[in-house]
Design an enzyme around this catalytic site. Sequence first.
Site, PDB file in Angstrom:
ATOM      1  N   LYS A  15     -85.935  29.947  92.629  1.00  0.00           N
ATOM      2  CA  LYS A  15     -85.587  29.523  91.272  1.00  0.00           C
ATOM      3  C   LYS A  15     -86.834  29.081  90.521  1.00  0.00           C
ATOM      4  CE  LYS A  15     -82.983  28.387  87.821  1.00  0.00           C
ATOM      5  NZ  LYS A  15     -82.393  29.452  86.993  1.00  0.00           N
ATOM      6  N   SER A  28    -101.613  45.634  75.191  1.00  0.00           N
ATOM      7  CA  SER A  28    -100.588  45.061  76.056  1.00  0.00           C
ATOM      8  C   SER A  28     -99.202  45.389  75.501  1.00  0.00           C
ATOM      9  CB  SER A  28    -100.822  43.561  76.199  1.00  0.00           C
ATOM     10  OG  SER A  28    -100.048  43.038  77.258  1.00  0.00           O
TER      11      SER A  28
END
Length: 337
Positions: A223, A171
Amino acid sequence: MSILADVGAFALKLVLILALVGAIVTLVARGARSRGDDQPAPLEIRALHEQLRERAERIRLETASPAQRKALRKTLKRKRKDEDKAPGGQKERPRAFVLDFEGDLRASAVSALREEISALLLVAGSGDEIVLRLESPGGMVHGYGLAASQLARIGKRGIRLTVTVDKVAASGGYMMACVADRIVAAPFAVIGSIGVVMQMPNFHRLLKRKEIDFELLTAGEHKRTLTLFGENSDAARSKALEELEDTHTLFKDFIRDHRPQLDVDTVANGEHWFGTRAAELKLVDELMTSDDYLMQRMETHDLFGVRLRQPRPLMQRLAERVSMAVQRVREAALLRA
């Protein structure tokens, strides 16, 4: 019962003593910290090629017969003198600077890595090399993105970068590795995992069952997407998935830019491979341990280990000592019982 009472009294005394010592040490540490905040962390430089040669010479001497040992000692001494008297016009060997990066979830080692790289870029030349011994299962995108960007500074200065992986570069760890000019991995090192994951618990149903309200106010449609305590909508899940896909696309584009020889669409499915399979897929360039690579490099380069020594926080060291003391108390109680 008397044994238990003795052990309890001993443990209580130990806790009180440790608490007192901890308070004193904390006060001392605060004073030292206030005096030493401006002191930079020391940079350790080790001549690895000299250490390896000294160990090899010691083994030769220890394993030689008494008759051979005297002659061998003279030969080694003469060799040292010849090296010290080398003509001033003799070309110096290029250098390989060895760094270490042990990654955690936050890529917290990047704070030391950035300073080590900045120092090396001031002295390394085009014939030198930087070798990063990398071990990381990945973690947060922004932390490993910064770590990869720090490594990219090396290539921009025209200095060769080699990344070696003995255990794992997955990763975010592989994001760092792919910046290198060459990736060297051990046969059973874990490589790949080019994907993005997000997971979190949700306590909304528990709060609702306990008749607890949770209010989340935002300015801006996106948000917040998924939350821990609020009720997650399908629209929020869709937006979160969209953000994951965008991050994955950026990850794949980053790898394409640095390893054009790699078929990213084939390997960017989140899967990981051992080093041998990773070499077949061109995720790595060569199968070899970091030790073998450095010994190979020692034939042409002088090796220098570089490490920014960051002392562990005082409270961490104190906690470790307390843990050891508690363990000794437990062992003593078992022996008495």
